[in-house]
Design a protein around this motif. Structure first.
Motif, short mmCIF file in Angstrom:
data_model
loop_
_atom_site.label_atom_id
_atom_site.label_comp_id
_atom_site.label_asym_id
_atom_site.label_seq_id
_atom_site.Cartn_x
_atom_site.Cartn_y
_atom_site.Cartn_z
N TYR A 233 0.84 -1.21 0.00
CA TYR A 233 0.00 0.00 0.00
C TYR A 233 0.88 1.25 0.00
N TYR A 234 1.90 1.27 0.84
CA TYR A 234 2.72 2.48 0.96
C TYR A 234 3.68 2.63 -0.22
N LYS A 235 4.12 1.53 -0.80
CA LYS A 235 4.94 1.63 -2.02
C LYS A 235 4.10 2.18 -3.17
N SER B 263 4.70 5.70 -5.24
CA SER B 263 4.76 5.75 -6.71
C SER B 263 3.74 6.74 -7.25
N LEU B 264 2.55 6.73 -6.67
CA LEU B 264 1.51 7.66 -7.10
C LEU B 264 1.91 9.10 -6.82
N TYR C 154 3.79 14.56 -8.22
CA TYR C 154 4.71 15.68 -7.98
C TYR C 154 5.42 16.12 -9.26
N LEU C 155 5.71 15.19 -10.15
CA LEU C 155 6.30 15.55 -11.43
C LEU C 155 5.39 16.51 -12.20
N ILE D 190 12.33 15.42 -3.92
CA ILE D 190 11.00 14.90 -3.65
C ILE D 190 10.58 15.29 -2.24
N PRO D 191 9.40 15.87 -2.06
CA PRO D 191 8.95 16.28 -0.73
C PRO D 191 9.00 15.14 0.29
#
Length: 284
Positions: free
Chosen positions: A166-168, A172-173, A178-179, A241-242
């Protein structure tokens, strides 16, 4: 005769030395094998230790301060994995070892929620219940005392794998989101950026409410002005990345925060996408 005695004496000494060296090498090999045996963690143990553990964990609330909160850690040591998911944050640079008394999670000094050079905990039992003892630093005045908190095992390896996935997937999402956000910011498309808000959202600098996309877009336009884009380090900073906070970090549960010289922007997963949920001005 003296030559014969000398030769025989030399031969005896040589044989004696080779025997001593051979015994020393055998002893060193045996000690190494014993030591390695103590460090070996079997597949059965890896599956046994894998799982979800819940209890009091420490989260960083300042550069030097920590706070104990209710949280969780998920471990997966199976299938050649070594995954530690600490309340929503993936932790790297560690290893699972067995010292014949307890299995330890070792970690080099990485400044991870009070982690020191000896690791951040070990597996054990309390009142016949399996769990994990997390070690944390308790700061009192000028002293720093290492204490322990017991986390009970509440989920097996299957539960841990589901949580880790779930956290991976979330990470990825967020990377994809962010991009897109960064691209619109570099293009100075503030009208589109304003639509990323979850309204109403709060400007934490003065607790003012931002009620719609027009208001958010105007604030972003004023903050990320021409002066911001003139400085190369500002543009380079957007490539970072934040940072994601722990799920149980006080007031920042599951928040990804972009920190720039112009504005701090907090993102959070809402449904199937990410939204801006708060902003704040770094220099008030």
């Amino acid at each position: 005769m003296r030559n014969i005695i000398t030769i025989l004496s030399f031969s005896f000494i040589t044989i004696f030395l080779f025997n001593c060296i051979g015994k020393a090498q055998s002893l060193n090999k045996l000690n190494t094998e014993r030591k390695n045996k103590h460090l070996i963690v079997t597949n059965a143990e890896r599956e046994e230790y894998s799982g979800v553990y819940e209890g009091k964990i420490d989260v960083m609330i300042s550069p030097t301060g920590y706070e104990l909160v209710e949280g969780w850690i998920a471990f997966d040591f199976t299938d050649n994995n070594s995954v530690v998911l600490y309340d929503g944050l993936f932790f790297e640079d560690y290893k699972l070892e067995n010292d014949e008394v307890k299995s330890i999670i070792e970690a080099d000094s990485k400044g991870f929620s009070g982690v020191g050079t000896t690791g951040f905990g070990y597996f054990g039992e309390m009142n016949k219940q399996k769990g994990f003892y997390i070690e944390y630093n308790e700061e009192e005045s000028d002293t720093c005392t290492v204490k322990k908190s017991f986390l009970r095992k509440t989920g097996d390896v299957k539960t841990a794998k589901a949580k880790i996935k779930y956290y991976k997937d979330e990470m990825s999402l967020f990377d994809i989101f962010y991009l897109e956000f960064k691209r619109e910011l570099l293009n100075k498309d503030f009208n589109k950026l304003g639509n990323y808000g979850k309204f109403p959202l709060v400007d934490e600098t003065n607790n003012a409410q931002i009620k719609n996309s027009t208001q958010l877009g105007n604030i972003l336009r004023l903050s990320f002005n021409d002066n911001f884009f003139k400085e190369q380090y500002n543009i380079m900073g957007l490539d970072n990345i934040p940072y994601r906070y722990e799920d149980h970090y006080p007031g920042k549960e599951g928040i990804y925060m972009l920190q720039t010289s112009a504005l701090f922007i907090s993102f959070k997963k809402i449904g199937d996408s990410f939204k801006v949920v708060t902003i704040s001005h770094p220099y008030n």
